[in-house]
Design a protein around this motif. Sequence first.
Motif, PDB file in Angstrom:
ATOM      1  N   GLY A 131      -3.370  -0.261  -9.200  1.00  0.00           N
ATOM      2  CA  GLY A 131      -4.041  -1.417  -9.046  1.00  0.00           C
ATOM      3  C   GLY A 131      -4.911  -1.181  -7.518  1.00  0.00           C
ATOM      4  O   GLY A 131      -4.391  -0.194  -6.855  1.00  0.00           O
ATOM      5  N   SER A 132      -4.914  -2.634  -7.120  1.00  0.00           N
ATOM      6  CA  SER A 132      -5.463  -2.687  -5.601  1.00  0.00           C
ATOM      7  C   SER A 132      -5.160  -3.971  -5.197  1.00  0.00           C
ATOM      8  O   SER A 132      -4.775  -4.905  -5.937  1.00  0.00           O
ATOM      9  CB  SER A 132      -6.972  -2.581  -5.800  1.00  0.00           C
ATOM     10  N   LEU A 133      -5.185  -4.241  -3.898  1.00  0.00           N
ATOM     11  CA  LEU A 133      -4.681  -5.278  -2.960  1.00  0.00           C
ATOM     12  C   LEU A 133      -5.674  -6.335  -3.460  1.00  0.00           C
ATOM     13  O   LEU A 133      -5.320  -7.683  -3.624  1.00  0.00           O
ATOM     14  CB  LEU A 133      -4.658  -5.077  -1.793  1.00  0.00           C
ATOM     15  N   ASP A 134      -6.984  -6.029  -3.685  1.00  0.00           N
ATOM     16  CA  ASP A 134      -8.048  -6.964  -4.052  1.00  0.00           C
ATOM     17  C   ASP A 134      -7.934  -7.680  -5.267  1.00  0.00           C
ATOM     18  O   ASP A 134      -7.941  -8.863  -5.643  1.00  0.00           O
ATOM     19  CB  ASP A 134      -9.404  -6.609  -3.831  1.00  0.00           C
ATOM     20  N   SER A 135      -7.735  -6.651  -6.321  1.00  0.00           N
ATOM     21  CA  SER A 135      -7.770  -7.397  -7.811  1.00  0.00           C
ATOM     22  C   SER A 135      -6.186  -7.652  -8.231  1.00  0.00           C
ATOM     23  O   SER A 135      -6.114  -8.165  -9.153  1.00  0.00           O
ATOM     24  CB  SER A 135      -8.419  -6.211  -8.676  1.00  0.00           C
ATOM     25  N   LEU A 193       0.830  -1.051  -0.026  1.00  0.00           N
ATOM     26  CA  LEU A 193      -0.094   0.118  -0.152  1.00  0.00           C
ATOM     27  C   LEU A 193       0.909   1.191  -0.118  1.00  0.00           C
ATOM     28  O   LEU A 193       0.281   2.030  -0.620  1.00  0.00           O
ATOM     29  CB  LEU A 193      -0.859  -0.036   1.288  1.00  0.00           C
ATOM     30  N   LEU A 213      -1.884  -5.921  -7.701  1.00  0.00           N
ATOM     31  CA  LEU A 213      -1.123  -4.839  -8.049  1.00  0.00           C
ATOM     32  C   LEU A 213      -0.047  -5.153  -9.256  1.00  0.00           C
ATOM     33  O   LEU A 213       0.315  -5.926  -8.961  1.00  0.00           O
ATOM     34  CB  LEU A 213      -0.383  -4.449  -6.628  1.00  0.00           C
ATOM     35  N   LYS A 252       2.082   1.779  -3.489  1.00  0.00           N
ATOM     36  CA  LYS A 252       1.270   2.195  -4.146  1.00  0.00           C
ATOM     37  C   LYS A 252       1.085   3.664  -3.993  1.00  0.00           C
ATOM     38  O   LYS A 252       0.796   4.677  -5.031  1.00  0.00           O
ATOM     39  CB  LYS A 252      -0.093   1.479  -4.009  1.00  0.00           C
ATOM     40  N   GLN A 253       1.140   4.061  -2.632  1.00  0.00           N
ATOM     41  CA  GLN A 253       0.759   5.499  -2.744  1.00  0.00           C
ATOM     42  C   GLN A 253       2.023   6.375  -3.096  1.00  0.00           C
ATOM     43  O   GLN A 253       1.786   7.540  -3.367  1.00  0.00           O
ATOM     44  CB  GLN A 253       1.054   5.821  -0.879  1.00  0.00           C
TER      45      GLN A 253
END
Length: 205
Positions: free
Chosen positions: A62-66, A52, A68, A55-56
């Motif tokens: 992307g996202s952790l769920d789908s 995270l 990165l 990503k910042q």
Amino acid sequence: MVSLPEEVFQETYGKVKKLIVTKKLAPGQLITEHRLSHTLNIKDDTIPVVLLQLKQENLLVGSLDSGLLVRELCEQEIAEMFDCRIALETMTVKLFTHNAPQSKIDDLRNLLVPFENGPKNNYVFYKIDRYFHEFIAKNCGNRTLYQLFKSAKILSFMDLVGLNRPLNEIMKEHLNLVSAMHQRDEEQAVKIISLHLENAKKSHL
């Protein structure tokens, strides 16, 4: 999100970032917590917190769920960012040469001393190169300009593109720049940083 001791976070953060900078995690590559935990042999909760953070910092998309991905830069993005760097860093160099106390110029010189016989480790020298450019911006005497340097995410850009030229050439340009700063030659310092960044730009396009 779980709170981590700073030293635990920094250790894992450093390991993951090194994989990105050295292209062990390639641009566009999908990153999963499970695969990364296995690669780094880390079994705790540090991986999602580190991902995270990256990503910042604009290193991952992307996202952790789908899932990165390591951010990919197209040629236009690279060219435009180098143009921004040239605009900003010619001014940070000019101001640093004019404003910085001699002790700060000596700090820059001392930073390069271990590499005078030729940099050997690409990743170690990359970190020095990154610090070198930020140090000049941070100590140029104009806080607003330094905030622009940070908000432009220049350091994240440097992380993504890395160094794409012979390290000895980069080192020589750094030494020439410090020499011009030492002599308080603003015009020469600006010429050197402009050429330095133009050479870097060409090496990536």
